[in-house]
Design a protein around this motif. Structure first.
Motif, mmCIF file in Angstrom:
data_model
loop_
_atom_site.group_PDB
_atom_site.id
_atom_site.type_symbol
_atom_site.label_atom_id
_atom_site.label_comp_id
_atom_site.label_asym_id
_atom_site.label_seq_id
_atom_site.Cartn_x
_atom_site.Cartn_y
_atom_site.Cartn_z
ATOM 1 N N LEU A 225 -5.339 -4.603 2.524
ATOM 2 C CA LEU A 225 -3.937 -4.262 2.274
ATOM 3 C C LEU A 225 -3.012 -4.887 3.310
ATOM 4 N N PRO A 226 -1.772 -5.169 2.912
ATOM 5 C CA PRO A 226 -0.770 -5.622 3.893
ATOM 6 C C PRO A 226 -0.385 -4.469 4.817
ATOM 7 N N GLN A 227 0.494 -4.701 5.775
ATOM 8 C CA GLN A 227 0.888 -3.681 6.761
ATOM 9 C C GLN A 227 2.394 -3.568 6.840
ATOM 10 N N PHE A 228 2.951 -2.586 6.173
ATOM 11 C CA PHE A 228 4.398 -2.341 6.261
ATOM 12 C C PHE A 228 4.697 -1.096 7.096
ATOM 13 N N TYR A 229 3.642 -0.334 7.408
ATOM 14 C CA TYR A 229 3.755 0.841 8.270
ATOM 15 C C TYR A 229 2.379 1.057 8.872
ATOM 16 N N ASP B 143 11.925 -3.289 -3.498
ATOM 17 C CA ASP B 143 11.085 -3.895 -2.472
ATOM 18 C C ASP B 143 10.142 -2.850 -1.864
ATOM 19 N N ALA B 144 8.840 -3.150 -1.875
ATOM 20 C CA ALA B 144 7.859 -2.232 -1.262
ATOM 21 C C ALA B 144 7.572 -2.606 0.179
ATOM 22 N N THR B 145 8.176 -3.718 0.670
ATOM 23 C CA THR B 145 7.693 -4.314 1.921
ATOM 24 C C THR B 145 8.563 -4.060 3.143
ATOM 25 N N LEU B 146 9.635 -3.280 3.008
ATOM 26 C CA LEU B 146 10.503 -3.035 4.171
ATOM 27 C C LEU B 146 9.748 -2.232 5.224
ATOM 28 N N HIS C 36 1.956 0.042 0.686
ATOM 29 C CA HIS C 36 1.060 -1.110 0.825
ATOM 30 C C HIS C 36 0.487 -1.495 -0.528
ATOM 31 N N VAL C 37 0.242 -0.468 -1.330
ATOM 32 C CA VAL C 37 -0.376 -0.686 -2.634
ATOM 33 C C VAL C 37 0.157 0.427 -3.536
ATOM 34 N N ASP C 38 0.374 0.128 -4.816
ATOM 35 C CA ASP C 38 0.870 1.201 -5.679
ATOM 36 C C ASP C 38 -0.283 2.100 -6.108
ATOM 37 N N ASP C 39 -0.038 3.097 -6.935
ATOM 38 C CA ASP C 39 -1.053 4.112 -7.228
ATOM 39 C C ASP C 39 -1.966 3.719 -8.378
ATOM 40 N N GLU C 40 -2.005 2.397 -8.685
ATOM 41 C CA GLU C 40 -3.000 1.898 -9.633
ATOM 42 C C GLU C 40 -3.549 0.558 -9.179
ATOM 43 N N GLY C 41 -3.375 0.231 -7.871
ATOM 44 C CA GLY C 41 -4.080 -0.897 -7.279
ATOM 45 C C GLY C 41 -3.338 -2.215 -7.202
ATOM 46 N N SER C 42 -2.042 -2.248 -7.514
ATOM 47 C CA SER C 42 -1.273 -3.489 -7.357
ATOM 48 C C SER C 42 -0.605 -3.476 -5.994
ATOM 49 N N LEU C 43 -0.693 -4.602 -5.287
ATOM 50 C CA LEU C 43 -0.201 -4.642 -3.916
ATOM 51 C C LEU C 43 1.318 -4.510 -3.843
#
Lengths: 509, 443
Positions: A149-153, A327-330, A338-345
């Protein structure tokens, strides 16, 4: 006060408030940022469930010929402290644990959950959800690979590890500062809340994601009294940042703003109602985007042809300087994932690109319907709910104008500063948002404070009436919660200073 | 513990009692355990097919702890015995760290239910409904909703639930209630150029018979959606407003915030000091009726375990009672009533809806509110409205995108007539209401 009639109401309208065939390959697979790694099948997955058991439960879920299934494990621990009358005399703590089993066949969804994580209970839930399909085809499960997963927090941070004494001290400090700030303050209520949410998702097409989602919020509400008259106001800060969020600077800002917004009301008037130019101040005014366009661009409504935006992709809807994103990345934003609740980043999705309608907000089901990649908007309130397209942080990009220039351009209108809630009718496009503080604009200058009026407009109409956008984008630090079909999710919003040529403002006749 | 409804009351009561006993043993001075168990099924259909099928089986425990004069509430869904004990230990530890507050205690035992006196809210026929029957109910509503070629989408949702709520406390409270509920709704969307005007209809009750014919739910939703075609805003000004019974509860719900004990004690209520004084039109009488047969808000005890009692809230326009729970009543040095509404019943008028309508020469019928809010301290409110124009006593063009703005302190005195048509599918049962001289903003 609770009103038990509300949960029974069917309500497609969405609201926002402070203080909801055959083969798996038909589905677009979630986009993965980095190469996934295959786990050891003998090892225990997160939540202490052996990988083999996960496969067994998925096998039951897919057993009646479904297209796709997923298991969503969740453990959430939260605590909230309330100070009233100078005492922290109330706390709420909760811990929740369970797994949701979703089975998808075409556009149809079967869903069940279990609050007990033993194999028999999980298989029972899977068999219940599987009833949505009626065949008996054996489906071969893809081998599971855990996504990086990416790191936004900070996913390794736990609010549970912060000493309760520190949280108490913070709450008492806010109370003292508010009272000290202005002698007219007669009551202060301070709410502190935090939560640690752990989620683990595993799908029949081989995706697995494991995340920790920290969250915190601090609210100060004041009542002031002057010459026998009382007024109230509030301010709040919310974030996925760690407890250091509450440094001397942010705590002072919280108290200053809560007090200012309260005593300002002694001067405030209800404006005369009607259609007029409206300047939306930078920050919380992002509520306009959330209601006027965000919900209408959620792809489930468009897939069913029930949104006012159902025919608008690729068409010009606003001036060329209008770009709107979700935007999910702020970094550390309440709406970031980092990822939604069905596995999309988590990713950035452009709704309006230079004035042209660009993309809906998709979950897996709608992405399949439209033949596009999911945009990472499939979210759910908890393991007790199915995921659906939801917003994350919704904001407008900077524009070419200046804040002062925009206010100067208005002869007679209003300037909006803060809001409490909003709502939208998805199909009709009529949306509202409730102004808590603002100012009249007379001859290009801010004059008297105004309060407590509803603003109402129509989504596409408002977009076309955005005539100026400043270069001062602010992402609001307040804690917004979005409700849709009975599910609540945390979101953020932001806005530069914007001029809308005409909106209907509530007020006296 | 297995989360199985068939184990019914006794298990829920036993577990709640055991939690109270364990909490006491671990150091709590007093404890109140509230345990809710439910099983619900939701069937949603669209375009003649099942779109969503969800089964929810759930159990949740909230324990309210009083430790050394300190108070906290703790919630968990993990009811295994060993886990519960660890949960209570942590909960007591956390509670001890808070500030002492002498007003925090369990309600006086004399106000509480000691024995479970159950209301007839459970439908004995509940188990006889199978998945095909559920599907057919939803499909009948959905099909009736697709009755016109201008309709682009109809969705119907049928859900039913069987739930038990058990409450036990160290002051002797020992009560439980089992109840069922059934809900059927339809949402219909029509097309109007780029716009997709929508509306809905809903029926609900404690037994299946309360729902009537499923077809009428779809038909009414469709008729309403079709009348939304061509909706627009009209000029600002003072208007006669007829608020339809189904929308009236939303308007009143904002007023109720000012009757809430916490808001009153925290000086956030415009009704502070108004007890015994006229606050609304003398036509208005609102009564709290917790024991109403089959009511969606009926109960024999409240969240704190106090025995439910009927009382007048507004009588002939005069304010008679606030909603005071045990804690805020103590802080206000007043007698408690209850902290939350059960069934709030507005005494209806004598005129039918049609007669009310016929009496309006020019005005607006409000069929729904869109967003908006209210300030419980000042009484200021502002709500988006939609509905129909009224011309010469008859419904005319559809209205949308307008705001109603006023102040609760004066607005309810503008009420000049109530219908004889209380809305029964809500725990706030109000008839249609006519207000004269309401400030409406549009173009």
């Amino acid at each position: 006060m609770s009103h038990p009639f509300d949960p029974f109401r069917p309500d497609r309208r969405a609201f926002l408030g402070l203080a909801a065939a055959g083969t798996a390959s038909l589905f677009a697979r979630p986009v993965l940022a980095a190469a996934p790694h295959a786990p050891d099948p003998a090892a225990a997955a997160p939540f202490g469930i052996p990988m083999a058991d996960l496969q067994a439960v998925l096998g039951v879920a897919m057993g009646r010929g479904a297209d796709f299934a997923d298991l969503y494990f969740e453990r959430t621990r939260s605590v909230a402290l309330t100070l009233e009358d100078d005492k922290i005399s109330r706390a709420y703590a909760s811990s929740d644990l369970g797994v949701g089993v979703r089975v998808v066949k075409g556009d149809a969804v079967g869903y069940a959950f279990s609050e007990v994580l033993d194999l028999a209970a999980m298989k029972r839930a899977a068999a219940t959800a599987a009833a949505i399909a009626d065949g008996s085809t054996k489906v071969k499960l893809a081998p599971v690979a855990v996504a990086k997963l990416p790191q936004f927090y900070d996913r390794d941070y736990r609010f549970a590890d912060v000493d309760l004494g520190l949280k108490k001290k913070l709450v008492q400090d806010v109370n003292e500062r508010c009272k000290k700030k202005d002698a007219r303050i007669v009551k202060t209520t301070v709410n502190y809340a935090d939560s640690d949410r752990e989620v683990f998702l595993v799908t029949s097409d081989g995706v697995a994601c494991h995340d920790h989602q920290p969250m915190t919020r601090l609210v100060a509400m004041c009542v002031a009294e002057e010459k026998g008259r009382r007024e109230t106001g509030m301010y709040n800060i919310a974030s996925r940042h760690n407890f250091d969020l509450y440094d001397a600077k942010s705590v002072q800002r919280l108290c200053d703003e809560a007090v200012r917004r309260t005593v300002l009301m002694f001067e405030a008037v209800t404006p005369k109602g009607g259609e007029m130019p409206v300047v939306l101040g930078a920050g919380p005014s992002g509520i306009l985007l959330h209601e006027a366009i965000g919900h209408g661009m959620e792809a489930d409504f468009n897939r069913k042809n029930i949104s006012i935006f159902a025919t608008k992709i690729g068409k010009p809807v606003a001036e060329k300087f209008v770009t709107i994103v979700d935007d999910a990345t702020l970094k550390d934003a309440r709406g970031s994932i980092h990822v939604d609740d069905e596995g999309s980043l988590g990713q950035r999705t452009v709704l309006v690109d230079g004035g042209t309608m660009n993309s809906y907000l998709h979950d897996r089901i709608s992405a399949k319907h439209y033949g596009v990649s999911p945009t990472g908007n499939g979210r759910r309130e908890s393991f007790r709910f199915v995921p659906m397209p939801r917003m994350r942080s919704t904001y407008m990009e900077r524009g070419p104008h200046k804040h002062e220039e925009i206010i100067r351009a208005v002869k007679k209108g209003i300037y909006c500063e803060s809001f409490s809630n909003g709502q939208v009718n998805i199909g009709g496009g009529d949306y509202t948002f409730f102004l808590k503080t603002g100012f009249l604009i007379e001859d290009g200058k801010l004059t008297r404070p105004i309060k407590d009026v509803n603003l109402i407009g129509n989504g596409p109409d408002t977009l076309s009436k955005i005539s100026m956008v400043a270069d001062d984008l602010v992402i609001d630090e307040g804690g917004w919660t979005c409700g849709k079909n009975g599910q609540s999710v945390p979101v953020s919003q932001g806005m530069p200073t914007v001029l809308v040529k005409a909106l209907t403002v509530g007020g006296g006749a | 513990m297995k989360k199985d409804m068939s184990q019914g009351h006794q298990n829920a009561l036993d577990l709640a009692a055991q939690v109270v006993e364990t909490a006491k043993k671990l150091g709590a001075g007093d404890a109140l355990a509230s345990l809710r168990m439910s099983r619900g099924i939701e069937t949603q259909v669209r375009e003649g097919k099942v779109e969503k099928l969800q089964e929810s089986q759930s159990a949740g425990l909230t324990v309210h702890l009083y430790v050394d004069g300190r108070y906290a509430a703790h919630t968990t869904s993990d009811l295994r015995k060993a886990e519960l004990e660890a949960f209570l230990k942590d909960a007591i530890g956390l509670t001890r760290m808070l500030d002492a507050d002498p007003e925090r205690c369990l309600p006086d035992a004399s106000l509480c239910l000691k024995k479970s006196a159950e209301l007839p809210l459970f439908d004995a026929k509940y188990g006889s409904l199978d998945s095909d029957a559920r599907k057919h109910l939803a499909l009948a509503a959905e099909e009736a909703g697709r009755s016109d070629r201008r309709i682009v989408s109809a969705t119907a949702n049928f859900s039913d639930e069987d739930g038990t709520w058990a409450l036990c406390a160290s002051n002797g409270i020992h009560a439980a209630q089992r109840s069922t509920s059934y809900h059927l709704s339809a949402e219909v969307t029509a097309t109007d150029g780029d716009k997709r005007p929508e509306d809905w209809w809903y029926v609900g009750g404690r037994s299946l018979a309360d729902l009537g014919k499923p077809e009428s739910v779809g038909r009414l939703a469709a008729e309403r959606a079709l009348t939304r075609i061509g909706a627009r805003k009209y000029a600002s000004g003072e208007q006669v407003l007829l608020v339809e019974n189904r929308a009236a509860g939303r308007l009143l719900s904002h007023y109720l915030q000012a009757l809430n004990g916490a808001n009153l004690q925290q000086k956030r209520s415009f009704l502070d000091g108004q007890l015994g004084k006229p606050v609304m039109s003398p036509l208005v009488t609102l009564r709290e009726e917790p024991h109403l047969a089959g009511g969606l808000g009926s109960r024999s005890f409240d969240r704190e375990g106090m025995a439910a009692q009927a009382f007048a809230v507004i009588e002939g326009g005069v304010l008679r009672n606030f909603y005071l729970d045990w804690y805020y009543a103590k802080k206000l040095k007043d007698k408690p009533t209850t902290g939350t509404t059960s069934n709030l019943i507005c005494t209806p008028g004598t005129a039918s809806f049609d007669k009310l309508l016929a009496g309006v020469e020019r005005g607006i019928l409000v069929t729904a509110f869109n967003g908006g809010n209210s300030n419980s301290l000042t009484g200021d409110f502002s709500l988006g409205i939609q509905g129909r124009l009224i011309e010469k006593g008859a419904l005319a063009a559809p209205v949308t995108e307008m705001n109603l703005t006023g102040n609760h302190k004066t607005f309810w005195n503008k009420l000049v007539a109530l219908g004889a048509d209380p809305y029964v599918f809500s725990s706030l049962r109000l008839p249609s209401l006519r207000f004269d001289g309401a400030a409406v903003a549009g173009s």
